[in-house]
Design a protein around this motif. Structure first.
Motif, PDB file in Angstrom:
ATOM      1  N   ALA A  95       0.847  -1.197   0.000  1.00  0.00           N
ATOM      2  CA  ALA A  95       0.000   0.000   0.000  1.00  0.00           C
ATOM      3  C   ALA A  95       0.877   1.239   0.000  1.00  0.00           C
ATOM      4  N   SER A  96       0.354   2.282  -0.602  1.00  0.00           N
ATOM      5  CA  SER A  96       0.969   3.607  -0.518  1.00  0.00           C
ATOM      6  C   SER A  96      -0.163   4.573  -0.195  1.00  0.00           C
ATOM      7  N   PHE A  97       0.198   5.822   0.070  1.00  0.00           N
ATOM      8  CA  PHE A  97      -0.865   6.787   0.348  1.00  0.00           C
ATOM      9  C   PHE A  97      -0.693   8.027  -0.519  1.00  0.00           C
ATOM     10  N   TYR A  98      -1.824   8.701  -0.712  1.00  0.00           N
ATOM     11  CA  TYR A  98      -1.800   9.961  -1.450  1.00  0.00           C
ATOM     12  C   TYR A  98      -2.569  10.986  -0.654  1.00  0.00           C
ATOM     13  N   GLY A  99      -2.165  12.221  -0.762  1.00  0.00           N
ATOM     14  CA  GLY A  99      -2.764  13.223   0.100  1.00  0.00           C
ATOM     15  C   GLY A  99      -2.824  14.609  -0.487  1.00  0.00           C
ATOM     16  N   ALA A 100      -2.004  15.503   0.028  1.00  0.00           N
ATOM     17  CA  ALA A 100      -2.121  16.945  -0.200  1.00  0.00           C
ATOM     18  C   ALA A 100      -2.223  17.367  -1.660  1.00  0.00           C
ATOM     19  N   ARG A 101      -1.406  16.824  -2.533  1.00  0.00           N
ATOM     20  CA  ARG A 101      -1.455  17.333  -3.911  1.00  0.00           C
ATOM     21  C   ARG A 101      -2.689  16.858  -4.671  1.00  0.00           C
ATOM     22  N   HIS A 102      -3.387  15.834  -4.158  1.00  0.00           N
ATOM     23  CA  HIS A 102      -4.624  15.354  -4.792  1.00  0.00           C
ATOM     24  C   HIS A 102      -5.872  15.888  -4.083  1.00  0.00           C
ATOM     25  N   HIS A 103      -5.697  16.504  -2.928  1.00  0.00           N
ATOM     26  CA  HIS A 103      -6.822  16.982  -2.115  1.00  0.00           C
ATOM     27  C   HIS A 103      -7.703  17.935  -2.924  1.00  0.00           C
ATOM     28  N   GLY A 104      -8.991  17.643  -2.947  1.00  0.00           N
ATOM     29  CA  GLY A 104      -9.953  18.490  -3.644  1.00  0.00           C
ATOM     30  C   GLY A 104     -10.173  18.127  -5.100  1.00  0.00           C
ATOM     31  N   LYS A 105      -9.338  17.268  -5.667  1.00  0.00           N
ATOM     32  CA  LYS A 105      -9.504  16.869  -7.074  1.00  0.00           C
ATOM     33  C   LYS A 105     -10.557  15.774  -7.173  1.00  0.00           C
TER      34      LYS A 105
ATOM     35  N   GLN B 253     -10.487  11.921   4.916  1.00  0.00           N
ATOM     36  CA  GLN B 253     -11.487  10.856   4.987  1.00  0.00           C
ATOM     37  C   GLN B 253     -10.804   9.505   4.830  1.00  0.00           C
ATOM     38  N   LEU B 254     -11.481   8.460   5.253  1.00  0.00           N
ATOM     39  CA  LEU B 254     -10.928   7.098   5.160  1.00  0.00           C
ATOM     40  C   LEU B 254     -11.379   6.477   3.845  1.00  0.00           C
ATOM     41  N   THR B 255     -10.632   6.797   2.782  1.00  0.00           N
ATOM     42  CA  THR B 255     -10.952   6.316   1.440  1.00  0.00           C
ATOM     43  C   THR B 255      -9.715   5.713   0.796  1.00  0.00           C
ATOM     44  N   ALA B 256      -9.928   5.069  -0.369  1.00  0.00           N
ATOM     45  CA  ALA B 256      -8.814   4.402  -1.050  1.00  0.00           C
ATOM     46  C   ALA B 256      -9.092   4.260  -2.538  1.00  0.00           C
ATOM     47  N   ALA B 257      -8.008   4.009  -3.267  1.00  0.00           N
ATOM     48  CA  ALA B 257      -8.084   3.709  -4.695  1.00  0.00           C
ATOM     49  C   ALA B 257      -7.691   2.256  -4.905  1.00  0.00           C
ATOM     50  N   HIS B 258      -8.477   1.564  -5.729  1.00  0.00           N
ATOM     51  CA  HIS B 258      -8.201   0.174  -6.073  1.00  0.00           C
ATOM     52  C   HIS B 258      -8.512  -0.018  -7.551  1.00  0.00           C
TER      53      HIS B 258
ATOM     54  N   LYS C 166       3.422  -2.319  -8.780  1.00  0.00           N
ATOM     55  CA  LYS C 166       3.878  -3.035  -7.585  1.00  0.00           C
ATOM     56  C   LYS C 166       2.932  -2.852  -6.402  1.00  0.00           C
ATOM     57  N   ARG C 167       2.008  -1.916  -6.511  1.00  0.00           N
ATOM     58  CA  ARG C 167       1.124  -1.584  -5.393  1.00  0.00           C
ATOM     59  C   ARG C 167      -0.264  -2.200  -5.562  1.00  0.00           C
ATOM     60  N   LEU C 168      -0.868  -2.556  -4.455  1.00  0.00           N
ATOM     61  CA  LEU C 168      -2.201  -3.145  -4.436  1.00  0.00           C
ATOM     62  C   LEU C 168      -3.282  -2.097  -4.220  1.00  0.00           C
ATOM     63  N   ILE C 169      -2.993  -1.103  -3.371  1.00  0.00           N
ATOM     64  CA  ILE C 169      -4.000  -0.120  -2.989  1.00  0.00           C
ATOM     65  C   ILE C 169      -3.312   1.195  -2.634  1.00  0.00           C
ATOM     66  N   ASP C 170      -3.981   2.303  -2.933  1.00  0.00           N
ATOM     67  CA  ASP C 170      -3.557   3.634  -2.483  1.00  0.00           C
ATOM     68  C   ASP C 170      -4.582   4.099  -1.460  1.00  0.00           C
ATOM     69  N   ILE C 171      -4.123   4.514  -0.314  1.00  0.00           N
ATOM     70  CA  ILE C 171      -5.045   4.949   0.743  1.00  0.00           C
ATOM     71  C   ILE C 171      -4.853   6.430   1.024  1.00  0.00           C
ATOM     72  N   SER C 172      -5.847   7.021   1.643  1.00  0.00           N
ATOM     73  CA  SER C 172      -5.778   8.440   1.986  1.00  0.00           C
ATOM     74  C   SER C 172      -4.763   8.683   3.109  1.00  0.00           C
ATOM     75  N   HIS C 173      -4.406   9.935   3.274  1.00  0.00           N
ATOM     76  CA  HIS C 173      -3.484  10.347   4.340  1.00  0.00           C
ATOM     77  C   HIS C 173      -4.027   9.929   5.705  1.00  0.00           C
ATOM     78  N   ALA C 174      -5.318  10.133   5.929  1.00  0.00           N
ATOM     79  CA  ALA C 174      -5.925   9.782   7.219  1.00  0.00           C
ATOM     80  C   ALA C 174      -5.823   8.282   7.495  1.00  0.00           C
ATOM     81  N   ALA C 175      -6.032   7.469   6.465  1.00  0.00           N
ATOM     82  CA  ALA C 175      -5.920   6.015   6.632  1.00  0.00           C
ATOM     83  C   ALA C 175      -4.467   5.617   6.886  1.00  0.00           C
ATOM     84  N   ALA C 176      -3.544   6.245   6.163  1.00  0.00           N
ATOM     85  CA  ALA C 176      -2.111   5.948   6.355  1.00  0.00           C
ATOM     86  C   ALA C 176      -1.669   6.308   7.765  1.00  0.00           C
ATOM     87  N   GLU C 177      -2.234   7.377   8.299  1.00  0.00           N
ATOM     88  CA  GLU C 177      -1.906   7.783   9.663  1.00  0.00           C
ATOM     89  C   GLU C 177      -2.351   6.707  10.652  1.00  0.00           C
TER      90      GLU C 177
END
Length: 128
Positions: free
Chosen positions: A39-49, A61-66, A99-110
């Motif tokens: 897993a990796s996470f994505y946050g600030a630069r995608h926020h609001g898109k 929020q507790l969301t993810a990309a799959h 190589k990654r299975l899922i991208d999670i939000s910053h809040a989930a990564a925290e």
């Protein structure tokens, strides 16, 4: 001649309805998903898109990309390094790194305690 052609087309269409989409596993098709990967996470630069589901990405929020799970699917993500878990909702497509299975939000990564490393080995299990 027409009867044979019609029958052949009908059988081809029915066979197509019985196949799994590219990248799917048989466990996905029956509503239970259980995979391990990174897993990796994505946050600030995608926020609001806008996400692929049409909603705006909120890093808090507790969301993810799959890649394949339906939008709205709730999954439990377990960090295999520390056994911490979080439940997220799929609302986007990705990750685009193979190589990654899922991208999670910053809040989930925290919650998974993976902000410092940026990635973590995880188990992803559907709850729906």
């Amino acid at each position: 001649m027409w009867r044979s052609l019609t029958l052949g087309c009908s059988l081809a269409m029915l066979a197509g309805c019985n196949t799994l989409p590219f990248g799917s596993s048989s466990s996905e098709s029956y509503g239970h998903y259980n995979e391990t990967g990174e897993a990796s996470f994505y946050g600030a630069r995608h926020h609001g898109k806008k996400t692929a589901s049409g909603e705006r990405f909120d890093q808090n929020q507790l969301t993810a990309a799959h890649r394949t799970l339906p939008f709205g699917t709730r999954v439990q993500v377990t960090n295999l390094d520390n056994n911490k878990t979080v439940v997220v909702r799929i609302n986007d497509r990705g990750p685009f790194n193979r190589k990654r299975l899922i991208d999670i939000s910053h809040a989930a990564a925290e919650q998974l305690d993976m902000l410092r490393s940026g990635t973590a080995p995880v188990r992803v299990q559907s709850l729906d």
